[in-house]
Enzyme design. Sequence first.
Site, mmCIF file in Angstrom:
data_model
loop_
_atom_site.group_PDB
_atom_site.id
_atom_site.type_symbol
_atom_site.label_atom_id
_atom_site.label_comp_id
_atom_site.label_asym_id
_atom_site.label_seq_id
_atom_site.Cartn_x
_atom_site.Cartn_y
_atom_site.Cartn_z
ATOM 1 N N MET A 1 -12.481 4.709 -0.804
ATOM 2 C CA MET A 1 -12.854 5.272 0.586
ATOM 3 C C MET A 1 -13.414 6.789 0.986
ATOM 4 S SD MET A 1 -9.626 3.663 3.114
ATOM 5 C CE MET A 1 -8.704 3.450 2.104
ATOM 6 N N HIS B 1 -8.866 0.915 -3.717
ATOM 7 C CA HIS B 1 -9.523 0.472 -2.517
ATOM 8 C C HIS B 1 -9.972 2.335 -2.158
ATOM 9 C CE1 HIS B 1 -10.013 0.010 1.938
ATOM 10 N NE2 HIS B 1 -11.026 0.021 0.850
ATOM 11 N N MET C 1 -9.088 8.554 -0.340
ATOM 12 C CA MET C 1 -10.077 8.271 0.578
ATOM 13 C C MET C 1 -9.820 10.184 0.478
ATOM 14 S SD MET C 1 -7.576 7.223 3.684
ATOM 15 C CE MET C 1 -6.453 6.104 3.831
ATOM 16 N N SER D 1 0.892 -1.470 -0.336
ATOM 17 C CA SER D 1 0.237 0.103 0.020
ATOM 18 C C SER D 1 1.116 1.047 -0.088
ATOM 19 C CB SER D 1 -0.922 0.373 1.536
ATOM 20 O OG SER D 1 -1.094 1.230 1.706
ATOM 21 N N ASP E 1 -6.815 -6.243 4.523
ATOM 22 C CA ASP E 1 -6.017 -4.572 4.384
ATOM 23 C C ASP E 1 -6.327 -4.316 5.649
ATOM 24 O OD1 ASP E 1 -5.298 -2.410 3.450
ATOM 25 O OD2 ASP E 1 -7.098 -1.735 2.895
ATOM 26 N N ASP F 1 -4.884 3.341 -2.057
ATOM 27 C CA ASP F 1 -5.959 4.249 -0.739
ATOM 28 C C ASP F 1 -6.466 5.404 -1.416
ATOM 29 O OD1 ASP F 1 -6.060 2.379 0.877
ATOM 30 O OD2 ASP F 1 -4.202 2.233 1.409
ATOM 31 N N MET G 1 -11.513 -5.280 5.289
ATOM 32 C CA MET G 1 -11.084 -4.361 6.671
ATOM 33 C C MET G 1 -10.334 -5.265 7.901
ATOM 34 S SD MET G 1 -10.003 -1.987 4.171
ATOM 35 C CE MET G 1 -9.269 -0.956 5.684
ATOM 36 N N HIS H 1 -1.381 -1.668 -4.065
ATOM 37 C CA HIS H 1 -2.591 -1.105 -3.513
ATOM 38 C C HIS H 1 -2.519 0.629 -3.274
ATOM 39 C CE1 HIS H 1 -6.175 -2.206 -1.311
ATOM 40 N NE2 HIS H 1 -6.058 -0.950 0.659
HETATM 41 C C1 DX5 Z 1 -5.967 1.603 5.718
HETATM 42 C C2 DX5 Z 1 -5.804 1.500 4.130
HETATM 43 C C3 DX5 Z 1 -5.503 0.569 3.731
HETATM 44 C C4 DX5 Z 1 -3.242 1.418 5.115
HETATM 45 C C5 DX5 Z 1 -3.044 0.325 6.146
HETATM 46 O O1 DX5 Z 1 -7.052 3.061 5.291
HETATM 47 O O2 DX5 Z 1 -7.113 1.022 3.487
HETATM 48 O O3 DX5 Z 1 -4.530 0.502 3.294
HETATM 49 O O4 DX5 Z 1 -2.483 1.323 3.671
HETATM 50 O O5 DX5 Z 1 -1.775 0.497 5.924
HETATM 51 P P1 DX5 Z 1 -1.259 -0.824 7.362
HETATM 52 O O6 DX5 Z 1 -0.948 -2.077 6.682
HETATM 53 O O7 DX5 Z 1 0.044 0.100 7.561
HETATM 54 O O8 DX5 Z 1 -1.853 -1.111 8.405
HETATM 55 ZN ZN ZN Z 2 -6.542 0.256 1.342
#
Ligand code: DX5
Ligand code: ZN
Length: 216
Positions: A66, A64, A35, A7, A172, A33, A134, A31
């Site tokens: 969010m 991903h 947000m 990620s 994740d 993320d 998750m 990956h």
């Molecule tokens: C959290 C994200 C993850 C995050 C995981 O909201 O969706 O993908 O990057 O990070 P680690 O591996 O540090 O928990």
């Molecule tokens: Zn993620």
Amino acid sequence: MTRIAPSILSADFAELAASIDRVAPEADLLHVDVMDGHFVPNLTIGPPVVAAIRRHTDLYLDCHLMMTNPGDFLEAFAKAGANGVSVHIEVDGTAELFAEMRKLGLDVGLAVNPDTPFEAYERWLPELDLVLVMTVFPGFGGQKFMAEVMPKLAQTRAAIAERGLRVSVEVDGGIDERTGPVAALNGADTFVAGNAIFGAEDPRAAARRIRDAVDE
Ligand code: DX5
Ligand code: ZN
């Protein structure tokens, strides 16, 4: 087959290309993320950054989302070069997005928060390429793995096997060489890791250690 998905949330955004190169030989997917500052209390990256990453690497881009309104951006992510996109079941109307994702040529992923019960997404499994279970509440990297999600993970894997579906099961949140094997025992095949990989001196070696621990 074990897949490792570093990620980039934990990478240095000012050195994204170099960070990706450092981990690429050991990465099956990258990956990303996304947000929106609304579905989760954090704001990260969007389609322009995905497009920039696409120009730099041929890796599979696992986005991903969010986001409260992922439907408004599916086309932008597809155009930017995303390969697969996961939307959250906790957002209203996610199920209707699957058809649009297919139309855009995106692999279809569904993400589920730790407190969302199996029954909430069970019926969508046949529509999916990937279910993202998750193991932390989304929003931030570096959180602690929630072992209490394991029964739901195992239930998800069992349902996929029972119905003969071909759905990847991704975990994740808080995944490292210690928790990865726990998730693998409960049915995960795809392992997202941010902190454990990009927080390490040698990200490629860290990804390798997770893979080896899971495969043991
Ligand atoms: C959290 C994200 C993850 C995050 C995981 O909201 O969706 O993908 O990057 O990070 P680690 O591996 O540090 O928990
Ligand atoms: Zn993620």
